[in-house]
Design an enzyme around this catalytic site. Structure first.
Site: not given
Ligand SMILES: [Zn+2]
Length: 117
Positions: A10, A80
């Site tokens: 992330c 995606c």
């Molecule tokens: Zn995160």
């Protein structure tokens, strides 16, 4: 796209999200067959008069992309991901240096793609 093995994390909190082992090779930017265990959560997104499955980071809640079914047989769901929501961490011994290089190559790839399309 990255050809080395490693982890896509992330961009918001650095939490690992996808292994490159599940990357789905297509012309699109960042598609994966399955996330790491517990890495992402999904919600139903009914905006734009469509029903889509939104994917967000289980750690910080950052929006990552959507899940779409494919037309393959047998059908599979493909995650995606928005390329800017991910950072790539290659599996190498010198972690700090190689991470910086991997991210920089990934960004170069993204800017290349956006200038073409
Ligand atoms: Zn995160």
């Amino acid at each position: 796209m990255e050809k080395r093995s490693g982890t896509f994390a992330c961009a918001g909190c650095g939490g690992p999200l996808f292994s490159s082992d599940t990357k789905f090779e297509t012309h699109r930017l960042a598609e994966f067959l399955s996330p790491l265990d517990g890495a992402v959560e999904t919600t139903t997104d009914r905006s734009l008069f469509m029903t889509r499955t939104e994917v967000h980071c289980a750690h910080c809640g950052g929006h990552l992309g959507h899940v779409f079914p494919t037309v393959r047989v047998p059908p599979v769901s493909v995650f995606c991901m928005n390329g800017v929501a991910l950072s790539f961490e290659p599996k190498e011994t010198n972690r700090s240096r190689s991470t910086a290089r991997g991210v920089s190559r990934f960004c170069q790839y993204l800017s290349l793609r956006s200038s073409v399309s």
